[in-house]
Scaffold this motif. Structure first.
Motif, PDB file in Angstrom:
ATOM      1  N   GLY A 171       0.696  -1.292  -0.116  1.00 22.19           N
ATOM      2  CA  GLY A 171       0.533  -0.028  -0.021  1.00 22.19           C
ATOM      3  C   GLY A 171       0.661   0.906  -0.190  1.00 22.19           C
ATOM      4  O   GLY A 171       0.281   2.310   0.315  1.00 22.19           O
ATOM      5  N   SER A 172       2.244   1.385  -0.104  1.00 24.64           N
ATOM      6  CA  SER A 172       2.826   2.092  -0.527  1.00 24.64           C
ATOM      7  C   SER A 172       3.264   3.417  -1.461  1.00 24.64           C
ATOM      8  O   SER A 172       3.763   4.153  -1.248  1.00 24.64           O
ATOM      9  N   GLY A 173       3.598   1.789  -2.408  1.00 25.33           N
ATOM     10  CA  GLY A 173       3.419   2.687  -3.393  1.00 25.33           C
ATOM     11  C   GLY A 173       4.791   2.391  -4.321  1.00 25.33           C
ATOM     12  O   GLY A 173       5.260   2.081  -4.866  1.00 25.33           O
ATOM     13  N   VAL A 174       5.977   1.743  -3.414  1.00 24.02           N
ATOM     14  CA  VAL A 174       6.492   0.925  -3.666  1.00 24.02           C
ATOM     15  C   VAL A 174       6.939  -0.171  -4.077  1.00 24.02           C
ATOM     16  O   VAL A 174       6.185  -1.079  -2.511  1.00 24.02           O
ATOM     17  N   GLN A 175       7.889  -0.162  -4.287  1.00 23.90           N
ATOM     18  CA  GLN A 175       8.139  -2.311  -5.571  1.00 23.90           C
ATOM     19  C   GLN A 175       8.559  -2.589  -4.660  1.00 23.90           C
ATOM     20  O   GLN A 175       9.889  -2.402  -4.560  1.00 23.90           O
ATOM     21  N   PRO A 176       8.755  -3.748  -4.105  1.00 22.37           N
ATOM     22  CA  PRO A 176       9.364  -4.056  -3.778  1.00 22.37           C
ATOM     23  C   PRO A 176      10.346  -6.061  -3.930  1.00 22.37           C
ATOM     24  O   PRO A 176       9.798  -6.097  -5.646  1.00 22.37           O
ATOM     25  N   ILE A 177      11.472  -5.778  -4.070  1.00 24.89           N
ATOM     26  CA  ILE A 177      12.438  -6.885  -5.412  1.00 24.89           C
ATOM     27  C   ILE A 177      12.610  -7.944  -4.225  1.00 24.89           C
ATOM     28  O   ILE A 177      13.848  -6.887  -3.736  1.00 24.89           O
ATOM     29  N   LEU A 178      12.249  -8.992  -4.473  1.00 25.59           N
ATOM     30  CA  LEU A 178      13.122 -10.197  -3.851  1.00 25.59           C
ATOM     31  C   LEU A 178      13.882 -10.359  -3.571  1.00 25.59           C
ATOM     32  O   LEU A 178      13.601 -11.419  -5.300  1.00 25.59           O
ATOM     33  N   LEU A 179      15.568 -10.550  -3.477  1.00 24.19           N
ATOM     34  CA  LEU A 179      16.450 -11.001  -4.228  1.00 24.19           C
ATOM     35  C   LEU A 179      17.174 -12.203  -4.189  1.00 24.19           C
ATOM     36  O   LEU A 179      17.967 -12.429  -3.146  1.00 24.19           O
ATOM     37  N   ARG A 180      16.829 -13.363  -5.086  1.00 21.38           N
ATOM     38  CA  ARG A 180      16.845 -14.840  -3.657  1.00 21.38           C
ATOM     39  C   ARG A 180      18.347 -15.172  -4.324  1.00 21.38           C
ATOM     40  O   ARG A 180      18.055 -15.890  -5.810  1.00 21.38           O
ATOM     41  N   VAL A 181      19.238 -14.285  -4.031  1.00 25.65           N
ATOM     42  CA  VAL A 181      20.601 -14.954  -4.870  1.00 25.65           C
ATOM     43  C   VAL A 181      21.294 -15.523  -4.521  1.00 25.65           C
ATOM     44  O   VAL A 181      21.250 -16.917  -3.379  1.00 25.65           O
ATOM     45  N   GLY A 182      21.769 -16.908  -5.133  1.00 27.48           N
ATOM     46  CA  GLY A 182      22.243 -18.292  -5.944  1.00 27.48           C
ATOM     47  C   GLY A 182      23.838 -17.774  -5.022  1.00 27.48           C
ATOM     48  O   GLY A 182      24.436 -17.050  -4.549  1.00 27.48           O
ATOM     49  N   SER A 183      24.635 -18.732  -5.075  1.00 28.43           N
ATOM     50  CA  SER A 183      25.397 -19.376  -4.703  1.00 28.43           C
ATOM     51  C   SER A 183      26.703 -18.188  -5.735  1.00 28.43           C
ATOM     52  O   SER A 183      27.562 -18.445  -6.715  1.00 28.43           O
ATOM     53  N   THR A 184      26.874 -17.032  -5.212  1.00 23.46           N
ATOM     54  CA  THR A 184      27.598 -16.275  -5.303  1.00 23.46           C
ATOM     55  C   THR A 184      28.959 -15.453  -4.475  1.00 23.46           C
ATOM     56  O   THR A 184      29.436 -15.915  -3.547  1.00 23.46           O
ATOM     57  N   TRP A 185      29.775 -15.710  -5.729  1.00 25.99           N
ATOM     58  CA  TRP A 185      31.697 -15.871  -5.271  1.00 25.99           C
ATOM     59  C   TRP A 185      32.284 -14.613  -6.219  1.00 25.99           C
ATOM     60  O   TRP A 185      31.908 -14.379  -7.263  1.00 25.99           O
ATOM     61  N   GLY A 186      33.422 -14.353  -6.417  1.00 25.97           N
ATOM     62  CA  GLY A 186      34.297 -13.241  -6.653  1.00 25.97           C
ATOM     63  C   GLY A 186      34.984 -12.068  -6.495  1.00 25.97           C
ATOM     64  O   GLY A 186      35.349 -12.794  -5.002  1.00 25.97           O
ATOM     65  N   PRO A 187      35.489 -11.184  -7.841  1.00 23.77           N
ATOM     66  CA  PRO A 187      36.372 -10.114  -6.426  1.00 23.77           C
ATOM     67  C   PRO A 187      35.592  -9.077  -5.814  1.00 23.77           C
ATOM     68  O   PRO A 187      34.299  -9.507  -5.207  1.00 23.77           O
ATOM     69  N   LEU A 188      36.318  -8.833  -4.469  1.00 26.14           N
ATOM     70  CA  LEU A 188      35.894  -8.953  -3.420  1.00 26.14           C
ATOM     71  C   LEU A 188      35.645  -9.977  -2.101  1.00 26.14           C
ATOM     72  O   LEU A 188      34.665  -9.164  -0.989  1.00 26.14           O
ATOM     73  N   MET A 189      35.448 -11.158  -2.040  1.00 29.56           N
ATOM     74  CA  MET A 189      35.019 -12.268  -1.863  1.00 29.56           C
ATOM     75  C   MET A 189      36.419 -12.240  -0.341  1.00 29.56           C
ATOM     76  O   MET A 189      37.064 -11.990  -0.986  1.00 29.56           O
ATOM     77  N   ALA A 190      35.523 -12.756   0.962  1.00 29.61           N
ATOM     78  CA  ALA A 190      36.474 -12.003   1.542  1.00 29.61           C
ATOM     79  C   ALA A 190      37.428 -14.212   1.144  1.00 29.61           C
ATOM     80  O   ALA A 190      36.795 -14.996   0.577  1.00 29.61           O
ATOM     81  N   PRO A 191      38.794 -13.726   1.063  1.00 29.86           N
ATOM     82  CA  PRO A 191      40.023 -14.634   0.990  1.00 29.86           C
ATOM     83  C   PRO A 191      39.380 -16.200   1.150  1.00 29.86           C
ATOM     84  O   PRO A 191      39.625 -17.039   0.872  1.00 29.86           O
ATOM     85  N   GLU A 192      39.432 -16.212   2.574  1.00 28.37           N
ATOM     86  CA  GLU A 192      38.993 -16.980   3.509  1.00 28.37           C
ATOM     87  C   GLU A 192      37.173 -17.356   3.676  1.00 28.37           C
ATOM     88  O   GLU A 192      37.574 -17.943   4.801  1.00 28.37           O
ATOM     89  N   SER A 193      37.160 -17.294   2.991  1.00 24.67           N
ATOM     90  CA  SER A 193      35.444 -17.458   3.162  1.00 24.67           C
ATOM     91  C   SER A 193      34.987 -18.575   3.842  1.00 24.67           C
ATOM     92  O   SER A 193      34.978 -18.894   2.506  1.00 24.67           O
ATOM     93  N   PRO A 194      34.155 -18.594   4.517  1.00 25.26           N
ATOM     94  CA  PRO A 194      33.165 -20.151   4.440  1.00 25.26           C
ATOM     95  C   PRO A 194      32.597 -20.850   3.346  1.00 25.26           C
ATOM     96  O   PRO A 194      32.214 -21.518   3.321  1.00 25.26           O
ATOM     97  N   PHE A 195      31.920 -19.145   2.963  1.00 24.38           N
ATOM     98  CA  PHE A 195      31.083 -19.990   1.895  1.00 24.38           C
ATOM     99  C   PHE A 195      31.628 -20.631   0.258  1.00 24.38           C
ATOM    100  O   PHE A 195      30.890 -20.707  -0.652  1.00 24.38           O
TER     101      PHE A 195
END
Length: 306
Positions: free
Chosen positions: A156-180
């Protein structure tokens, strides 16, 4: 002006980069650091912001005419789960409050591939009902709660929500020892001349390189119209550890990664995200397959710590 909270993180920075390429003015926020990655220098405005500070968040509206919000700011759980949930939920509510007060057009927020946990159908698509299942991580529990909170608050606010179901993403700027994701740590080991642990060849699953994730989010944020409020964000394909190992070996010449036969958890199929809805409504097409992503990332890491 499009506001990207968490815009100095892995996904947010790449989303901001594409938004600028698409011709939009962008302001990104960071909390503990406001150092821009090289590809954003001179291209975006940057603000130091603790998203849990409502007054500071709303004050951005005094300095910028914000048309859309991409809310990607978040933290990693420590030893206190209550503190993590309180912090990230406060940030979400402040962002939603700003969206309503400023009257923005769209509010995009990060959810997770993990919300599908418990579904046996593969690939996972947006029409699947989310089951009451044990979740693999506290972050996923938060993301599953973020979705109905966002849609109900904006109703009812007029703002459109976008729910981003983000997959298993990796790449530049990820923590070098990321557990994910293991690829950053394996890349670091190979660049140091070290031998990383063996991999099970047929393990794998969803695969999305960060520049592709950023592009998908930018296209969803700026599309002239959208027919839904929930979108899978990924490459739309499954990968295997064998493919990653071959790509790393081809890029870091003279190295070998030991592959063990089969899957660590026995027979089965790893899930991945269906992105037909994203492709149909935005024209998105991933630019990076496994080999190209690994080659790009290894080149990036030769001059960047993460």
């Amino acid at each position: 002006m499009i506001l990207v909270t968490g815009g100095l993180g892995m996904i947010g920075a790449h989303a901001a980069d594409v938004l600028v390429d698409l011709g939009h003015d962008v302001v990104v926020t960071g909390h503990r650091s406001v150092e821009l990655p090289s590809f954003l220098v001179g291209r975006v405005a940057v603000e130091a912001l603790d998203v849990t500070d409502r007054s500071a968040f709303l004050a951005l509206g005094d300095r910028y005419d914000v048309s859309d919000i991409v809310h990607l700011a978040g933290s990693v759980p420590g030893t206190d789960p209550v503190s993590f949930i309180r912090s990230d939920m406060t940030g979400l509510l402040n962002a939603l409050d700003a969206a309503r007060i400023w009257g923005v057009r769209r509010f995009a927020v990060a959810s997770s591939i993990g919300v599908y946990s418990g579904r046996t159908e593969i690939p996972w698509h947006e029409e699947l009902a989310l089951p009451p299942a044990e979740l693999p991580h506290l972050i996923v529990a938060l993301k599953k709660a973020v979705e109905p909170i966002t849609t109900h608050v904006l109703r009812g606010s007029g703002v459109q929500p976008i729910l981003l179901r983000v997959g298993s993403t990796w790449g530049p700027l990820m923590a070098p020892e990321s557990p994910f994701n293991f690829i950053p740590s394996y890349t670091g080991a190979l660049l140091r001349g070290e031998q990383p642990p063996p991999l099970y060849a047929d393990d794998g699953g969803d695969f999305c390189y960060a520049p592709d994730a950023g592009r998908a989010i930018a296209l969803l944020t700026t599309a002239p119209s959208l027919r839904h409020d929930t979108y899978n964000v990924s490459s739309g394909r499954r990968y295997t550890n064998r493919e990653v190992a071959q790509a790393l070996e081809a890029t870091a010449h003279g190295t070998r990664i030991e592959l063990r036969h089969g899957r660590q958890r026995g027979p089965g199929t790893d899930p991945y995200l269906d992105i037909a809805r994203l492709v149909e409504e935005t024209g998105f097409a991933p630019e990076f397959d496994v080999a190209r992503a690994v080659d790009h990332y290894v080149t990036w890491r030769t001059t960047n710590p993460r």
